[in-house]
Design an enzyme around this catalytic site. Structure first.
Site, mmCIF file in Angstrom:
data_model
loop_
_atom_site.group_PDB
_atom_site.id
_atom_site.type_symbol
_atom_site.label_atom_id
_atom_site.label_comp_id
_atom_site.label_asym_id
_atom_site.label_seq_id
_atom_site.Cartn_x
_atom_site.Cartn_y
_atom_site.Cartn_z
ATOM 1 N N GLU A 1 -49.742 1.177 48.291
ATOM 2 C CA GLU A 1 -50.402 1.840 49.434
ATOM 3 C C GLU A 1 -49.690 3.198 49.837
ATOM 4 O OE1 GLU A 1 -50.392 -0.558 53.770
ATOM 5 O OE2 GLU A 1 -49.089 -1.128 52.309
ATOM 6 N N LYS B 1 -58.666 -1.738 53.379
ATOM 7 C CA LYS B 1 -57.977 -2.786 53.979
ATOM 8 C C LYS B 1 -58.704 -3.479 55.126
ATOM 9 C CE LYS B 1 -53.507 -4.174 55.327
ATOM 10 N NZ LYS B 1 -52.278 -3.485 56.025
ATOM 11 N N CYS C 1 -50.982 -4.721 50.901
ATOM 12 C CA CYS C 1 -49.932 -5.221 51.991
ATOM 13 C C CYS C 1 -49.992 -6.052 52.678
ATOM 14 C CB CYS C 1 -49.441 -3.668 52.592
ATOM 15 S SG CYS C 1 -47.976 -3.992 53.365
#
Length: 548
Positions: free
Chosen positions: A288, A355, A406
């Site tokens: 990321e 995301k 994440c």
């Protein structure tokens, strides 16, 4: 007939009760990686549940709320210390209090849960923990499940339960073991045996049985198989941890330097392959934020990324921040191939993933105007990240890769949906630069290890700065990197297609256990009837065996 509320313990015992709650919170913190050692002391989670159960035994609900709040503060304040690394005490404290309030609710429920009928107090306590964590995963602001008991068990036998019922079943197992330990302690603290009974037997027998049951629950996960065989072959991956120029919030102030670091490490790998000193990878993975420069708007960034993909000669997964839609931005995983470069990836769902769960207050600011009146820190997030609208399943060289970005690794459904969609292994792209040398990175790695067992998939966690690792489906981390170093992790990753029971049943165990907790709460005893009317609270919980 009137209802008599439970009596509080004698005043002298109230400080002891609150001390037990604080010690329980400290034990919970110690269970997680980074708190005591790199691995953490996983039995601390069992001790934590036991101490909070003891702290709330035979107290009124309001005393239980206070005990639960103290537990939550003692646990979450050190556990979430990484959240204040560079933004200060106020955001850290606000997040701590928000999480601690859930434990205050749990503390208010525990006195009644421990009076569950049919000697089911330990079961009721464990269901209560599971239900509270289910709520914390969903509210407020889409939830914040960091610190679930399950995430402390990466090195514990209870980890095996994840393959059967996911992280909720692991939490349930830990809480059940802790409640049984508390029951054993309460059995030992009961009044002396009646006249004529064998000395010590009425106390010792139920205590030993409860401890044996706790040991059985704790070890049961070790009996669950953890298949690691390659059903669909293997692929060799190279995960590039390029590092950042500096730690902290300004890590991306030199966005080009971050991109260049990852490109440079990839070019070095390509040279090693050409020299014969390193085997050819099948896939290359970047983390990321490896390119916070939008390659669709910046030709130079695009050229750097495509040069790296061309040099290594295999598909490359890039973590990129893209401009749009509108004034917003997108946290994206992009598949770049040597043949096609980056062209068309943004429009192809099999080559890009946005995301789905951006982190509130970090990647988007809910109620911005309201919170700006409290702190100007809200302006550290000048533009909101959008929520993605499709599952993280990418095609890379004929391999179906589940992309998790994440914060998403903490959510059961986000990871599970990728596996259900056909992911043969998982990639957790993350950036830990904003948390310095704190415990955040190792806490996240523990989550990825649980997800490996839960899904029966290999997991590659790749970070800009570490901690990165290649995790086999049995939850064991290999090639683990250190923080703020440049590293290239290389290894064979098994590809699997069989779904674990946890993947197939989804949220059903969590919902069933939470519903059972509500049922046991509603049917719990209010106290035993006195011969002369009214009610009294039993000296031991209803689940304690009656002395012979």
């Amino acid at each position: 007939m009137h209802r008599v509320r439970p009596a509080d313990p004698p005043p002298a015992l109230l400080p002891l009760s609150l001390l037990l709650a604080v010690l329980g919170g400290a034990a919970a913190w110690a269970a997680f990686p980074g708190a005591v050692s790199t691995a953490g002391w996983w039995p601390g989670a069992i001790v934590a549940v036991a101490l909070l159960a003891l702290a709330t035994h035979r107290v009124r609900a309001r005393r239980g709320v206070l005990a639960g709040l103290l537990f939550g503060l003692a646990f979450m304040f050190p556990h979430l210390s990484w959240s204040g690394t560079f933004v200060g005490l106020l955001p850290w404290s606000a997040l701590t209090v928000a999480c601690a309030l859930f434990y205050a609710v749990l503390g208010g429920l525990l006195p009644r849960l421990q009076r569950a009928r049919w000697r089911l107090a330990p079961l009721a306590v464990a269901c209560g923990w599971t239900g509270i964590e289910a709520a914390r995963e969903r509210i407020p602001f889409e939830g914040f499940p960091w610190g679930r008991l399950a995430f402390s068990q990466a090195d514990a036998p209870t980890l095996g339960l994840a393959a059967l019922g996911g992280s909720p079943l692991v939490t349930f197992g830990v809480a059940l073991a802790g409640a049984l330990v508390a029951q054993a302690v309460l059995a030992l603290l009961r009044l002396p045996a009646p006249a004529g009974a064998a000395r010590g037997v009425p106390r010792l027998r139920p205590a030993v049985l409860s401890l044996l049951a706790a040991a059985l629950v704790t070890s049961s996960g070790a009996l669950v198989p953890r298949p690691t065989g390659a059903e669909d072959g293997t692929r060799r991956v190279a995960a590039v941890q390029g590092n950042t120029p500096a730690e902290g919030l300004e890590f991306n102030a030199e966005r080009r330097a971050v991109l260049d670091n990852h490109a440079r490490a990839t070019l070095a790998l390509a040279q090693q392959v050409a020299d014969g000193s390193a085997p050819q990878p099948d896939l290359v993975l970047w983390p990321e934020n490896s390119s916070d420069i939008d390659p669709y708007e910046n030709a130079d960034a695009r050229a750097v990324i495509e040069q790296a993909a061309d040099a290594v000669g295999v598909p490359l997964l890039v973590g990129a921040v893209l401009q749009g839609p509108g004034e917003n931005v997108s946290n994206t995983g992009l598949v770049v191939t040597p043949a096609d470069g980056i062209e068309g990836a943004r429009e192809d769902d099999s080559r890009h993933y946005v995301k789905q769960r951006p982190a509130p207050f970090a990647e988007y600011m809910p109620y911005r105007s309201f919170f700006r009146a409290i702190t100007d820190k809200v302006d550290l997030v000048p533009r909101d990240f959008v929520h993605g609208d499709h599952v993280g399943l990418l095609e890379m060289g004929g391999v179906r890769v589940g992309d998790v970005i994440c914060f998403e690794v903490a959510f059961d459904d986000t990871v599970r949906d990728s596996v259900r969609a056909g992911a043969q292994f998982l990639v957790v792209q993350t950036n830990n630069a904003t948390f310095g040398y704190s415990d955040e990175a190792v806490q996240q790695l523990a989550m990825s290890r649980l997800r490996a067992v839960e899904s029966g998939r290999a997991v590659v966690q790749i970070s800009t700065v570490g901690v990165s690792a290649i995790i086999t489906p049995d939850g064991v981390a290999h090639e683990e990197s250190t923080l703020f170093t440049t590293d290239v992790l290389q290894g064979e990753v098994v590809l699997r297609s069989t779904q674990t029971l946890a993947t197939r049943v989804g949220a059903l165990p969590e919902l069933a256990l939470s519903a059972l907790g509500v049922l046991l709460l509603l049917t719990a005893r209010r106290g035993e009837r006195r011969p002369g009317g009214g009610r009294r609270v039993p000296l031991a919980p209803a689940s304690d065996p009656v002395p012979a």
